[in-house]
Design a protein around this motif. Sequence first.
Motif, PDB file in Angstrom:
ATOM      1  N   GLU A  60     177.443  60.557 142.171  1.00 43.75           N
ATOM      2  CA  GLU A  60     177.265  59.298 141.442  1.00 43.75           C
ATOM      3  C   GLU A  60     177.462  58.048 142.278  1.00 43.75           C
ATOM      4  OE1 GLU A  60     179.766  61.403 141.228  1.00 43.75           O
ATOM      5  OE2 GLU A  60     181.594  60.218 141.406  1.00 43.75           O
ATOM      6  N   SER A  61     178.138  58.172 143.416  1.00 40.00           N
ATOM      7  CA  SER A  61     178.490  56.942 144.147  1.00 40.00           C
ATOM      8  C   SER A  61     178.575  57.224 145.646  1.00 40.00           C
ATOM      9  CB  SER A  61     179.848  56.432 143.658  1.00 40.00           C
ATOM     10  OG  SER A  61     180.866  57.369 144.006  1.00 40.00           O
ATOM     11  N   TRP A 113     181.093  56.676 147.362  1.00 33.26           N
ATOM     12  CA  TRP A 113     182.401  57.313 147.579  1.00 33.26           C
ATOM     13  C   TRP A 113     182.242  58.830 147.469  1.00 33.26           C
ATOM     14  CZ3 TRP A 113     185.854  60.728 145.682  1.00 33.26           C
ATOM     15  CH2 TRP A 113     187.165  60.645 146.140  1.00 33.26           C
ATOM     16  N   ARG A 114     181.564  59.281 146.435  1.00 30.72           N
ATOM     17  CA  ARG A 114     181.423  60.721 146.187  1.00 30.72           C
ATOM     18  C   ARG A 114     180.683  61.389 147.333  1.00 30.72           C
ATOM     19  NH1 ARG A 114     184.816  62.978 143.626  1.00 30.72           N
ATOM     20  NH2 ARG A 114     184.691  61.396 142.007  1.00 30.72           N
ATOM     21  N   ASP A 149     191.432  64.327 144.409  1.00 34.61           N
ATOM     22  CA  ASP A 149     190.810  63.082 143.962  1.00 34.61           C
ATOM     23  C   ASP A 149     191.302  62.665 142.584  1.00 34.61           C
ATOM     24  OD1 ASP A 149     187.439  62.343 142.844  1.00 34.61           O
ATOM     25  OD2 ASP A 149     189.133  61.009 143.213  1.00 34.61           O
ATOM     26  N   ARG A 150     190.901  63.341 141.533  1.00 32.36           N
ATOM     27  CA  ARG A 150     191.273  62.920 140.172  1.00 32.36           C
ATOM     28  C   ARG A 150     192.258  63.913 139.560  1.00 32.36           C
ATOM     29  NH1 ARG A 150     185.362  61.144 137.551  1.00 32.36           N
ATOM     30  NH2 ARG A 150     184.764  59.731 139.230  1.00 32.36           N
ATOM     31  N   PHE A 192     195.790  55.740 141.612  1.00 35.68           N
ATOM     32  CA  PHE A 192     194.827  54.792 141.058  1.00 35.68           C
ATOM     33  C   PHE A 192     195.509  53.626 140.348  1.00 35.68           C
ATOM     34  CE2 PHE A 192     191.661  57.499 142.403  1.00 35.68           C
ATOM     35  CZ  PHE A 192     191.648  58.731 141.782  1.00 35.68           C
ATOM     36  N   ARG A 232     193.049  52.560 136.953  1.00 38.42           N
ATOM     37  CA  ARG A 232     192.725  51.273 137.599  1.00 38.42           C
ATOM     38  C   ARG A 232     192.803  50.144 136.568  1.00 38.42           C
ATOM     39  NH1 ARG A 232     187.907  53.817 141.399  1.00 38.42           N
ATOM     40  NH2 ARG A 232     189.377  54.736 142.884  1.00 38.42           N
ATOM     41  N   ASN A 269     184.561  50.485 140.865  1.00 34.50           N
ATOM     42  CA  ASN A 269     184.123  50.976 142.179  1.00 34.50           C
ATOM     43  C   ASN A 269     183.051  50.082 142.779  1.00 34.50           C
ATOM     44  OD1 ASN A 269     181.780  51.845 140.806  1.00 34.50           O
ATOM     45  ND2 ASN A 269     181.636  53.734 142.020  1.00 34.50           N
ATOM     46  N   ASP A 283     187.074  51.009 146.412  1.00 35.11           N
ATOM     47  CA  ASP A 283     186.499  52.088 147.226  1.00 35.11           C
ATOM     48  C   ASP A 283     186.447  51.692 148.699  1.00 35.11           C
ATOM     49  OD1 ASP A 283     186.210  54.060 145.347  1.00 35.11           O
ATOM     50  OD2 ASP A 283     184.064  53.887 145.085  1.00 35.11           O
TER      51      ASP A 283
HETATM   52  C1  GZL Z   1     188.170  57.823 143.081  1.00 39.84           C
HETATM   53  C2  GZL Z   1     186.927  58.568 142.668  1.00 39.84           C
HETATM   54  C3  GZL Z   1     185.958  57.610 142.052  1.00 39.84           C
HETATM   55  C4  GZL Z   1     185.468  56.552 143.033  1.00 39.84           C
HETATM   56  C5  GZL Z   1     184.095  56.351 142.531  1.00 39.84           C
HETATM   57  O1  GZL Z   1     189.025  58.688 143.738  1.00 39.84           O
HETATM   58  O2  GZL Z   1     187.231  59.563 141.715  1.00 39.84           O
HETATM   59  O3  GZL Z   1     184.810  58.344 141.636  1.00 39.84           O
HETATM   60  O4  GZL Z   1     186.242  55.388 143.016  1.00 39.84           O
HETATM   61  C6  GZL Z   1     183.673  57.794 142.309  1.00 39.84           C
HETATM   62  O5  GZL Z   1     183.227  55.701 143.415  1.00 39.84           O
HETATM   63  O6  GZL Z   1     182.527  57.857 141.558  1.00 39.84           O
END
Ligand code: GZL
Length: 304
Positions: free
Chosen positions: A28-29, A31-32, A105-106, A124, A160, A210, A238
Amino acid sequence: GSGGAGSGTGNGSSGDTITMGFAQVGAESGWRTANTKSIQDEAKAAGIDLKFSDAQQKQENQIKAIRSYIQQKVDVIAFSPVVETGWDTVLLEAKRANIPVILTDRAIDSDDTSLYKTFLGSDFVEEGRKAGDWLVQNVNGPTNVVELQGTTGAAPAIDRKKGFEEKIAAKPDIKVVASQTGDFTRSGGKQVMEAFLKSQPKIDVVYAHNDDMGLGAIEAIKAAGKVPGKDIKIITVDAVKDGMTALANGEINFIVECNPLLGKQLMELAKKVVKGEEVPARVVTVEGTFTQEQAKAALPQRQY
Ligand code: GZL
């Protein structure tokens, strides 16, 4: 096999090569993309056999991928949960199959911390605090903020928002007048910002969870004949290359870094976990913040 007493994981790997199943959120981004590259490159460097899946940001696809890794009897499962809730059942299946799980990550909201061995990723809430703190330091008087939230229910979106609100409470003149999810994508950020520009009489600041949504907002702001970074200030999270370039160009005002390069630490943790060695329950990523000046200096060295 995974060797070592007490590891007990049945596995499909030959010799002592570790097999990891990784269930990624999606693509999606920026970052990903950087996160995925780090995981794939570092698995190779660590001699770990990586099975990888992209869930297109759908939880049911991640759950399917985790189930397939259990069927394949991988030595370890790692994933970045797209949202915080709904993981207990499938993680219990992994536990029963004696396959250790690593969160990257999450986070998930489960209070059964026996469902995973460790959680490697950013704080976050702290990222949100850094964004809010910068705003408090850099604006005076009545300030209307519009917020582009990340994916609904995702830990980075929830946290966030929380950290940002905690900090801006110091200045009641700073008000979040609108807040909506752009799902962490550039198109999502653009569409929501277009709507905000129509519905909000006065917008001073955009807080985007982001870079990608911030970059979409920049397109909408320009299309509305306003100057991003000047008429409307922009704060994002990001610090991927496209975001840092916009920051250096003055279209974004401040970026809070979220480090996607988790691959090396993930592979080290995986080797320990498969051997049944102790690992810390939480490993927090190291990351900073960037002003426009700092972005100009840092850009040449950025890896992603
Ligand atoms: C953060 C990550 C988020 C990023 C986004 O760790 O999970 O998901 O900030 C990404 O860019 O889509």
